[in-house]
Write an enzyme that holds these catalytic residues in place. Sequence first.
Site, PDB file in Angstrom:
ATOM      1  N   ASP A   1       0.815  -1.220   0.000  1.00  0.00           N
ATOM      2  CA  ASP A   1       0.000   0.000   0.000  1.00  0.00           C
ATOM      3  C   ASP A   1       0.847   1.268   0.000  1.00  0.00           C
ATOM      4  OD1 ASP A   1      -2.216  -1.745   0.190  1.00  0.00           O
ATOM      5  OD2 ASP A   1      -1.897  -1.874   2.339  1.00  0.00           O
TER       6      ASP A   1
ATOM      7  N   HIS B   1      -3.864  -3.077  -6.252  1.00  0.00           N
ATOM      8  CA  HIS B   1      -3.159  -1.880  -6.719  1.00  0.00           C
ATOM      9  C   HIS B   1      -4.188  -0.872  -7.205  1.00  0.00           C
ATOM     10  CE1 HIS B   1       0.852  -4.210  -7.348  1.00  0.00           C
ATOM     11  NE2 HIS B   1       0.485  -4.113  -6.100  1.00  0.00           N
TER      12      HIS B   1
HETATM   13  P1  IMP Z   1      -1.809 -12.852   3.291  1.00  0.00           P
HETATM   14  O1  IMP Z   1      -0.856 -12.308   2.270  1.00  0.00           O
HETATM   15  O2  IMP Z   1      -3.245 -12.711   2.875  1.00  0.00           O
HETATM   16  O3  IMP Z   1      -1.427 -14.230   3.745  1.00  0.00           O
HETATM   17  O4  IMP Z   1      -1.660 -11.930   4.602  1.00  0.00           O
HETATM   18  C1  IMP Z   1      -0.461 -11.890   5.361  1.00  0.00           C
HETATM   19  C2  IMP Z   1      -0.177 -10.468   5.823  1.00  0.00           C
HETATM   20  O5  IMP Z   1       0.145  -9.662   4.692  1.00  0.00           O
HETATM   21  C3  IMP Z   1      -1.370  -9.772   6.510  1.00  0.00           C
HETATM   22  O6  IMP Z   1      -0.878  -8.907   7.512  1.00  0.00           O
HETATM   23  C4  IMP Z   1      -1.986  -8.964   5.375  1.00  0.00           C
HETATM   24  O7  IMP Z   1      -2.700  -7.847   5.862  1.00  0.00           O
HETATM   25  C5  IMP Z   1      -0.735  -8.549   4.631  1.00  0.00           C
HETATM   26  N1  IMP Z   1      -0.982  -8.249   3.221  1.00  0.00           N
HETATM   27  C6  IMP Z   1      -1.100  -9.126   2.192  1.00  0.00           C
HETATM   28  N2  IMP Z   1      -1.277  -8.476   1.032  1.00  0.00           N
HETATM   29  C7  IMP Z   1      -1.263  -7.168   1.309  1.00  0.00           C
HETATM   30  C8  IMP Z   1      -1.348  -5.991   0.506  1.00  0.00           C
HETATM   31  O8  IMP Z   1      -1.473  -6.002  -0.706  1.00  0.00           O
HETATM   32  N3  IMP Z   1      -1.284  -4.800   1.176  1.00  0.00           N
HETATM   33  C9  IMP Z   1      -1.104  -4.754   2.513  1.00  0.00           C
HETATM   34  N4  IMP Z   1      -1.001  -5.806   3.292  1.00  0.00           N
HETATM   35  C10 IMP Z   1      -1.075  -7.010   2.692  1.00  0.00           C
HETATM   36 MG    MG Z   2      -2.687  -2.278  -1.885  1.00  0.00          MG
END
Ligand code: IMP
Ligand code: MG
Length: 332
Positions: free
Chosen positions: A13, A42
């Site tokens: 982000d 995105h």
């Molecule tokens: P997962 O990728 O869904 O397994 O989540 C693992 C960690 O990564 C969590 O804390 C999510 O909030 C974070 N996370 C995964 N993808 C994103 C993203 O695109 N932006 C921000 N945090 C993310």
């Molecule tokens: Mg994002």
Amino acid sequence: MTCIVVAGAFWGDEGKGKIISYLAVKDKPDVCVRTGSVNAAHTVFFQGKRYALHMVPGAFLCEKCRLLIGAGANVHVAQLLKEIELTRVENRIGVDKQASIIEEKHSVQDRTSAHLKGLGTTGWGVGPAIEERVRRTAKLAKDIPELKPYLADVAEEVNQAIDDGKLVILEGTQGLMLSLFHGTYPYVTGRDTSASAICSEAGVGPTRVNEVILVYKAFMTRVGAGPLPGELSREETIKRGWFELAAGTGRERRSAPFDFELARKAAKINGATQAAVTKLDILYPSCKGARSYDELPAEAKQFIEEIEKRTGVPVALIGTGPEPLDIIDRRR
Ligand code: IMP
Ligand code: MG
């Protein structure tokens, strides 16, 4: 040949979508490869319309750009098909035949598995889908009839494009602090998110990359659990105007001031050659819409120069608003 990697520095982000949308409009890339998966959204603003892209590469704004999803990616078929329709890119999108597939059961496992409890995952099923791939039991894109029209050999195509002197962008997802290897383990995503991993997922060797643009936001945010150095209270986040909702999940983002030491670490591990700093107008409202460095107030310039000093990387792009062209471009 010009091959640019765009990577995130913090917890995702940072505004990679915004930077890629600018590169799409300004530099008109020939090929853009998206890595990672559907957990990342995105955000691209264009002509008043907002897109939160989970699968389609952010450079879709450039109409001549071939859009690819790499072999290392995990594809959510329904979401991909929805976005292909929304962005009308059916004639120029390709999915590597060896990209793996996220199934409904993975999303269920993501939300119910004991070993993932408390991590605050996005719930899309990306971690369980990667577990399945590691077990060598995952379905691949070539096994899915709906993906047949889009199947591609992404590594072959992208290396050919580099050989032909075309402009190629490799689009990373999340940020270094969510890297499985270099981030705040176990509060991380299921893969490495560094520039090297982005190349690996696309099938591009490290000698073939010319620039690594590392994207920082002017303040830090994080969704889900895990440490956030310098974290502010929710009240303070709102007071400073830093309050954000996650583009993908709608969850509230936590916030903290920019951390120069983390920024330095991210620059090192990503091998950054250039930095982008987004949302400078949120930190310093008088920067809104600025398109030249000279327009910035002294304190904003000081902040940018401090980033350059502490990371050793020139700040080449500075975001001053949501539209692609709200940017200060200091590249030569
Ligand atoms: P997962 O990728 O869904 O397994 O989540 C693992 C960690 O990564 C969590 O804390 C999510 O909030 C974070 N996370 C995964 N993808 C994103 C993203 O695109 N932006 C921000 N945090 C993310
Ligand atoms: Mg994002």
